[in-house]
Design an enzyme around this catalytic site. Structure first.
Site, PDB file in Angstrom:
ATOM      1  CD  GLU A  52      43.835  41.283  51.092  1.00  0.00           C
ATOM      2  OE1 GLU A  52      45.139  40.530  51.168  1.00  0.00           O
ATOM      3  OE2 GLU A  52      43.047  41.321  52.023  1.00  0.00           O
ATOM      4  CB  CYS A 240      42.542  39.101  55.696  1.00  0.00           C
ATOM      5  SG  CYS A 240      43.796  37.814  55.988  1.00  0.00           S
ATOM      6  CG  ASN A 376      42.158  34.523  52.256  1.00  0.00           C
ATOM      7  OD1 ASN A 376      42.766  34.028  51.536  1.00  0.00           O
ATOM      8  ND2 ASN A 376      42.490  35.047  53.446  1.00  0.00           N
ATOM      9  CD  GLU A 377      46.473  33.322  55.459  1.00  0.00           C
ATOM     10  OE1 GLU A 377      45.923  34.087  56.266  1.00  0.00           O
ATOM     11  OE2 GLU A 377      47.341  33.134  54.718  1.00  0.00           O
TER      12      GLU A 377
HETATM   13  O1  AHR Z   1      48.484  39.380  51.457  1.00  0.00           O
HETATM   14  C1  AHR Z   1      48.180  39.839  52.931  1.00  0.00           C
HETATM   15  C2  AHR Z   1      47.703  38.733  53.833  1.00  0.00           C
HETATM   16  O2  AHR Z   1      48.290  37.501  54.201  1.00  0.00           O
HETATM   17  C3  AHR Z   1      46.187  38.143  52.971  1.00  0.00           C
HETATM   18  O3  AHR Z   1      45.199  39.154  53.209  1.00  0.00           O
HETATM   19  C4  AHR Z   1      46.094  37.210  53.910  1.00  0.00           C
HETATM   20  O4  AHR Z   1      45.338  36.005  53.259  1.00  0.00           O
HETATM   21  C5  AHR Z   1      47.337  36.502  54.255  1.00  0.00           C
HETATM   22  O5  AHR Z   1      47.422  36.397  55.859  1.00  0.00           O
END
Ligand code: AHR
Length: 652
Positions: A52, A240, A376-377
């Site tokens: 990321e 994110c 993603n999350e």
């Molecule tokens: O790895 C850091 C962050 O942690 C990522 O962007 C997110 O997916 C998670 O909350």
């Protein structure tokens, strides 16, 4: 007399040694290894990497561009630059339509005055003695000018000139000019200056400089660090960042392909998230874009795993019920089309629209994409109702594509249970679990997957890291991860992918820690957690072997954690043991189906629990190689030192 004494001493020594051995065997924990019954296959994707652009992981990190705000597109267009004299910003008749800003440098009007631009780089520019640097700039004569000269200086941190060169600017059409510099100093905090040297005005855009050893624009030492992990899967571009602070700033892969000069700038979701680690100059140039991610996957031997927006802006940063923040279900078509087009970009024939672009960029062959993540999350009902139409469309067009769904932001709880229930209902192929937890959690969860449902979707432990308070990247965290990962390995039939997160952090610009690899502008360091990942990645094996004590897996009894695999291809038995106790422990492995094996290889990771590897210092936690005792009469007696992760390998 002397001889008699010597004999007596030898006899005594022999007696004590035998007695000790008998005693140590008696005290040794007796483990049974079903060496002759290979179990579930271990996916080639089992241990991988999560990338990321956080902590200046891309711009300022893996992406080796040394010039910050090279296209003058930051909302504050001179951020990263110092402008001296007659410098102005313009957009008329730009060089790049999607990055329309450029600058004009005019004659300062006096021989002792200067018109100049100075770029600060990303926390400076790393200069290495003897290294070449490839400079380039797009330029044209301003207005009706007929002649001008641009001077370019590479500067060290003491404000001295490392090298200076001139370029004659000719013509009123945009042209790319290139130069090569060689540094005669090593300095982490160099700079670049561009002077209006003489003549008429000059228009400038896309000012760029890369170290000559970069690989497809990526920093050589960081690429090597990734390669050395032998990652089976490569997840990108986050995190994110996929979602964006708002939908407008989500990662849009189509903006990240084609000519780098024309990839529009995007805000970085991590620029102002943490007031205590503010990074207002953090933007995404997309110089490291999806094409480069696919190329890198190929280089490091990983299956690419792109993650795309499901139409939800970052749920941490936005209310689920806020109006107009998330795409409504009936507004998802462009997002779904992005996913379909991405698959075409990766795999489509060169006669397709997106396959043709891939070919034009230099890769006519398919990237053979097999996995794609949507969201993603994500959590709550907003997610499955959006994921469903993606699944339908992807499965219709690409029935073999494996789709990864999300189980939300935590390792357990309502969101997690709901997420899993929905992923089962929708028949996601893999479910992405995230857990950033403390050492105790990691140790307590070594049996987490032992009783997971074997019929539903498979597990992708897509973001995890042990967070040891006050000692973020300590050996303690790594040891707990190693212990926990014996549980991933033992359950390789259901856990098919696991990626530690985040991957990279710049020592001067991080927002989040711990991270797997730290770097400054000159060098990088592999953390203890890196070595744990590397030991699992390079000694993955092909099939799980059952390893038990009194019929049970070792999941923390007296601080011991263990798993075993067979590597059919290499003809090896591999046993991994994490001893988290503060005493050495003797372990006897009783091999079923194997009588004897010659002494093998032992690799251990051992250090003070607080030990960390730091950039610029000799690493204190690195793997040490030794000898794994021979297997005799179907037994190997091992002594595992306290606080140690040990990997034993025997060849058949
Ligand atoms: O790895 C850091 C962050 O942690 C990522 O962007 C997110 O997916 C998670 O909350």
């Amino acid at each position: 007399m002397k001889n008699k004494n010597t004999l007596a001493t030898i006899a005594l020594a022999f007696f004590s040694a035998t007695a000790c051995l008998a005693q140590s065997e008696a005290e040794s924990r007796q483990l049974t290894l079903l060496a002759n019954k290979p179990g579930a296959d271990i996916a080639s994707t089992m241990y991988g990497i999560f990338f990321e652009d956080i902590n200046y992981g891309a711009d300022g990190g893996l992406y080796a561009e040394m010039v910050k705000n090279r296209s003058f597109e930051f909302p504050q267009p001179f951020m990263g630059w110092k402008a001296i004299g007659k410098v102005s910003l313009a957009t008329e008749n730009p060089a790049f339509e999607r990055n329309p800003h450029y600058v004009t440098l005019l004659d300062p009007g006096h021989r002792e005055k200067r018109t100049c631009l100075e770029n600060e780089g990303f926390f400076g520019m790393g200069l290495k003695n003897g290294m070449g640097y490839n400079f380039s700039v797009y330029a044209r004569l301003h207005g009706n000018g007929s002649k001008a000269s641009l001077r370019i200086d590479v500067i060290n941190s003491k404000n001295g000139i490392v090298e200076t060169k001139n370029i004659d600017i000719t013509g009123s059409e945009w042209k790319k000019y290139t130069l090569n510099f060689t540094s005669n100093v090593t300095d982490a905090h160099g700079k670049l200056r561009l002077f209006h040297n003489s003549g008429d005005g000059i228009d400038l855009d896309h000012v760029s400089m890369f170290p000559a050893d970069s690989w497809n624009g990526l920093r050589a030492d960081l690429v090597k660090a990734l390669e050395d992990l032998r990652p089976g899967v490569f997840r990108f571009p986050g995190g994110c960042i996929v979602e964006g602070t708002d939908l407008a700033t989500r990662y849009q892969w189509k903006n990240s392909v084609g000519d780098v000069e024309n990839r529009p700038l995007n805000e970085n979701r991590w620029n102002c998230t943490f007031p205590h680690r503010l990074s207002p100059d953090y933007y995404q140039s997309y110089g490291l874009g999806f094409y480069e991610f696919f190329l890198l996957s190929e280089k490091i031997g990983s299956e690419p795993l792109p993650i795309l927006s499901v139409g939800l802006a970052c749920q941490f940063q936005n209310d689920d019920n806020a109006k107009g923040v998330h795409a409504a279900v009936d507004e998802l078509q462009p997002f779904i089309q992005d996913a379909l087009d991405l698959i075409e970009f990766a795999n489509g024939g060169t006669d397709t629209k997106w396959g043709a672009l891939r070919a034009k960029m230099g890769h006519p062959a398919s990237f053979n994409l097999k996995y794609i993540g949507i969201g993603n999350e994500q959590w709550g009902p907003l997610y499955p109702e959006r994921l469903e139409p993606f699944l339908k469309a992807i499965r219709k067009a690409y029935p073999d594509m494996k789709v990864v769904g999300s189980a939300g932001p935590s390792a357990s709880g309502d969101k997690f249970d709901y997420g899993w229930k929905e992923m089962r209902r929708l028949k996601a192929d893999l479910v992405d679990e995230h857990y950033y937890m403390n050492p105790k959690w990691f140790l307590d969860n070594a049996a987490r997957y032992d009783n997971y449902d074997r019929k539903g979707p498979k597990v992708f432990a897509g973001e995890y890291a042990c967070h040891a308070e006050h000692q973020p990247n300590s050996f303690e965290a790594a040891l707990c991860e190693a212990a926990f990962m014996t549980g991933l390995e033992r359950n390789a039939d259901v856990v098919r992918m696991a990626t530690y997160a985040p991957l990279f952090a710049h020592v001067d610009g991080w927002q989040w820690r711990p991270d797997l690899i730290w770097f400054d502008n000159l060098q990088s360091v592999r953390t203890p957690s890196y070595y744990v990942q590397q030991l699992y990645g390079t000694k993955r094996g092909t099939n799980v072997l059952r390893l038990t004590e009194n019929g049970k897996a070792l999941t923390g009894q007296d601080g011991l954690y263990a798993s075993a695999v067979l590597d059919k291809t290499a003809g090896k038995y591999i046993v991994k043991i994490a001893n988290t106790a503060d005493k050495a422990q003797s372990v006897t492995i009783n091999f079923k189906g194997v009588k004897s094996l010659a002494a093998g290889k032992l690799t251990t990771l051992h250090a003070d629990l607080k030990a960390e590897n730091k950039v610029g210092e000799e690493p204190v936690v690195t793997p040490v190689e030794g000898v794994a005792p021979a297997v005799e009469a179907s037994k190997a007696v091992l002594t595992v030192p306290s606080s140690t992760f040990a990997v034993y390998e025997w060849s058949k």
